[in-house]
Motif scaffolding. Structure first.
Motif, PDB file in Angstrom:
ATOM      1  N   SER A  25       0.642  -1.169   0.066  1.00 17.45           N
ATOM      2  CA  SER A  25       0.109  -0.024  -0.260  1.00 17.45           C
ATOM      3  C   SER A  25       0.871   1.279  -0.161  1.00 17.45           C
ATOM      4  CB  SER A  25      -1.087   0.020   1.102  1.00 17.45           C
ATOM      5  OG  SER A  25      -0.242   0.212   2.323  1.00 17.45           O
ATOM      6  N   SER A  26       0.450   2.320  -0.544  1.00 19.48           N
ATOM      7  CA  SER A  26       1.259   3.434  -0.820  1.00 19.48           C
ATOM      8  C   SER A  26       1.216   4.419   0.368  1.00 19.48           C
ATOM      9  CB  SER A  26       0.828   4.099  -2.077  1.00 19.48           C
ATOM     10  OG  SER A  26      -0.501   4.561  -2.219  1.00 19.48           O
ATOM     11  N   ALA A  27       0.102   4.069   1.310  1.00 21.15           N
ATOM     12  CA  ALA A  27      -0.111   5.136   2.354  1.00 21.15           C
ATOM     13  C   ALA A  27       0.965   5.228   3.288  1.00 21.15           C
ATOM     14  CB  ALA A  27      -1.380   4.650   3.141  1.00 21.15           C
ATOM     15  N   GLY A  28       1.526   6.301   3.461  1.00 19.26           N
ATOM     16  CA  GLY A  28       2.750   6.694   4.418  1.00 19.26           C
ATOM     17  C   GLY A  28       4.017   6.152   3.724  1.00 19.26           C
ATOM     18  N   LYS A  32       8.711   6.257  -1.135  1.00 18.38           N
ATOM     19  CA  LYS A  32       9.438   5.053  -1.992  1.00 18.38           C
ATOM     20  C   LYS A  32       8.901   5.174  -3.482  1.00 18.38           C
ATOM     21  CE  LYS A  32       9.773   2.125   1.913  1.00 18.38           C
ATOM     22  NZ  LYS A  32       9.653   0.611   2.271  1.00 18.38           N
ATOM     23  N   LEU A  33       7.928   6.127  -3.651  1.00 17.94           N
ATOM     24  CA  LEU A  33       7.548   6.023  -4.964  1.00 17.94           C
ATOM     25  C   LEU A  33       8.512   6.816  -6.019  1.00 17.94           C
ATOM     26  CD1 LEU A  33       3.717   6.360  -4.624  1.00 17.94           C
ATOM     27  CD2 LEU A  33       4.879   4.454  -4.934  1.00 17.94           C
ATOM     28  N   ILE A  34       9.559   7.336  -5.451  1.00 14.83           N
ATOM     29  CA  ILE A  34      10.432   8.059  -6.257  1.00 14.83           C
ATOM     30  C   ILE A  34      11.479   7.165  -6.749  1.00 14.83           C
ATOM     31  CG2 ILE A  34      10.456  10.271  -5.005  1.00 14.83           C
ATOM     32  CD1 ILE A  34      13.200   9.203  -3.652  1.00 14.83           C
ATOM     33  N   PHE A  35      11.462   5.936  -6.445  1.00 14.73           N
ATOM     34  CA  PHE A  35      12.372   4.748  -7.030  1.00 14.73           C
ATOM     35  C   PHE A  35      11.812   4.408  -8.370  1.00 14.73           C
ATOM     36  CE2 PHE A  35      13.398   4.696  -2.548  1.00 14.73           C
ATOM     37  CZ  PHE A  35      14.813   4.960  -2.407  1.00 14.73           C
ATOM     38  N   LEU A  40       3.601   2.808  -9.076  1.00 15.42           N
ATOM     39  CA  LEU A  40       2.207   3.115  -8.475  1.00 15.42           C
ATOM     40  C   LEU A  40       0.989   2.645  -9.637  1.00 15.42           C
ATOM     41  CD1 LEU A  40       0.672   4.417  -6.368  1.00 15.42           C
ATOM     42  CD2 LEU A  40       0.834   6.689  -7.690  1.00 15.42           C
ATOM     43  N   LEU A  41       0.358   1.806  -8.876  1.00  9.84           N
ATOM     44  CA  LEU A  41      -0.845   1.507  -9.681  1.00  9.84           C
ATOM     45  C   LEU A  41      -1.929   2.640 -10.109  1.00  9.84           C
ATOM     46  CD1 LEU A  41      -1.627  -2.078  -8.053  1.00  9.84           C
ATOM     47  CD2 LEU A  41      -0.495  -1.363 -10.207  1.00  9.84           C
ATOM     48  N   SER A  42      -2.248   2.912 -11.450  1.00  7.15           N
ATOM     49  CA  SER A  42      -3.270   3.808 -11.412  1.00  7.15           C
ATOM     50  C   SER A  42      -4.726   3.468 -11.178  1.00  7.15           C
ATOM     51  CB  SER A  42      -3.198   4.079 -13.211  1.00  7.15           C
ATOM     52  OG  SER A  42      -3.491   3.037 -13.919  1.00  7.15           O
ATOM     53  N   ASN A  43      -4.977   2.006 -11.158  1.00 10.04           N
ATOM     54  CA  ASN A  43      -6.449   1.758 -10.737  1.00 10.04           C
ATOM     55  C   ASN A  43      -6.248   0.488  -9.861  1.00 10.04           C
ATOM     56  OD1 ASN A  43      -9.038   1.252 -10.662  1.00 10.04           O
ATOM     57  ND2 ASN A  43      -9.428   1.000 -12.534  1.00 10.04           N
ATOM     58  N   ASN A  44      -5.905   0.333  -8.714  1.00  6.16           N
ATOM     59  CA  ASN A  44      -5.670  -0.880  -7.878  1.00  6.16           C
ATOM     60  C   ASN A  44      -6.893  -1.858  -7.618  1.00  6.16           C
ATOM     61  OD1 ASN A  44      -5.621   1.859  -6.080  1.00  6.16           O
ATOM     62  ND2 ASN A  44      -6.492   0.131  -4.674  1.00  6.16           N
ATOM     63  N   TYR A  45      -8.142  -1.366  -7.712  1.00  2.00           N
ATOM     64  CA  TYR A  45      -9.222  -2.029  -7.627  1.00  2.00           C
ATOM     65  C   TYR A  45      -9.764  -2.314  -8.675  1.00  2.00           C
ATOM     66  CZ  TYR A  45     -12.760  -4.247  -4.766  1.00  2.00           C
ATOM     67  OH  TYR A  45     -13.740  -5.124  -4.187  1.00  2.00           O
ATOM     68  N   PRO A  46     -10.306  -3.639  -8.934  1.00  2.00           N
ATOM     69  CA  PRO A  46      -9.770  -4.921  -8.120  1.00  2.00           C
ATOM     70  C   PRO A  46      -8.450  -5.160  -8.495  1.00  2.00           C
ATOM     71  CG  PRO A  46     -11.100  -5.767  -9.696  1.00  2.00           C
ATOM     72  CD  PRO A  46     -11.240  -4.069  -9.789  1.00  2.00           C
ATOM     73  N   SER A  52      -2.003   1.336  -4.165  1.00  2.00           N
ATOM     74  CA  SER A  52      -0.894   0.561  -3.941  1.00  2.00           C
ATOM     75  C   SER A  52       0.142   0.824  -5.082  1.00  2.00           C
ATOM     76  CB  SER A  52      -1.257  -1.133  -4.130  1.00  2.00           C
ATOM     77  OG  SER A  52      -2.429  -1.450  -3.210  1.00  2.00           O
ATOM     78  N   PHE A  53       1.331   0.156  -4.693  1.00  2.00           N
ATOM     79  CA  PHE A  53       2.717   0.203  -5.966  1.00  2.00           C
ATOM     80  C   PHE A  53       3.092  -1.365  -5.829  1.00  2.00           C
ATOM     81  CE2 PHE A  53       4.651   1.443  -1.840  1.00  2.00           C
ATOM     82  CZ  PHE A  53       5.729   0.898  -2.013  1.00  2.00           C
ATOM     83  N   VAL A  54       3.842  -1.443  -6.948  1.00  2.35           N
ATOM     84  CA  VAL A  54       4.284  -2.942  -7.134  1.00  2.35           C
ATOM     85  C   VAL A  54       5.773  -2.786  -7.221  1.00  2.35           C
ATOM     86  CG1 VAL A  54       4.517  -4.761  -8.946  1.00  2.35           C
ATOM     87  CG2 VAL A  54       2.252  -3.757  -8.552  1.00  2.35           C
ATOM     88  N   LYS A  55       6.339  -3.676  -6.613  1.00  2.00           N
ATOM     89  CA  LYS A  55       7.766  -3.504  -6.425  1.00  2.00           C
ATOM     90  C   LYS A  55       8.274  -4.248  -7.617  1.00  2.00           C
ATOM     91  CE  LYS A  55       7.704  -2.756  -1.506  1.00  2.00           C
ATOM     92  NZ  LYS A  55       7.921  -3.540  -0.132  1.00  2.00           N
TER      93      LYS A  55
END
Length: 95
Positions: A25-28, A32-35, A40-46, A52-55
């Motif tokens: 989850s991207s909250a807080g 980390k999104l600068i890497f 970062l998912l543009s539309n995470n649900y579903p 959220s972001f994917v590593k």
């Protein structure tokens, strides 16, 4: 594997298991999104209920025996095609 339940995204199905990437989850964790290896998912649900972001650099092999203990999110619904295409076309650059 971590001692806690965490979300993964399946990126490849193999004969003996699956390749997965960590999803967080991207909250807080906005810093980390600068890497470039974090997407970062543009539309995470579903399937992910929170922003959220994917590593992209976190590929792991999960053997089928262990994979059987995992739970599907949102009944296994696929991620939106735009994000999924980007991830599938770019994660190998990081692994």
């Amino acid at each position: 594997m971590p001692a806690y339940s965490r979300p993964y995204l399946i990126v490849k199905v193999l004969e003996n298991g699956v390749h997965v990437l960590n999803v967080s989850s991207s909250a807080g964790k906005e810093n980390k999104l600068i890497f470039k290896s974090n997407y970062l998912l543009s539309n995470n649900y579903p399937p992910f209920p929170k922003s959220s972001f994917v590593k992209l650099d976190s590929r792991k092999l999960i053997l089928y025996d262990e994979f059987q203990t995992f739970n599907l999110m949102c009944k296994g619904q696929k991620l939106n095609p735009k994000d999924l295409d980007y991830i599938l076309n770019n994660y190998l650059k990081w692994c």
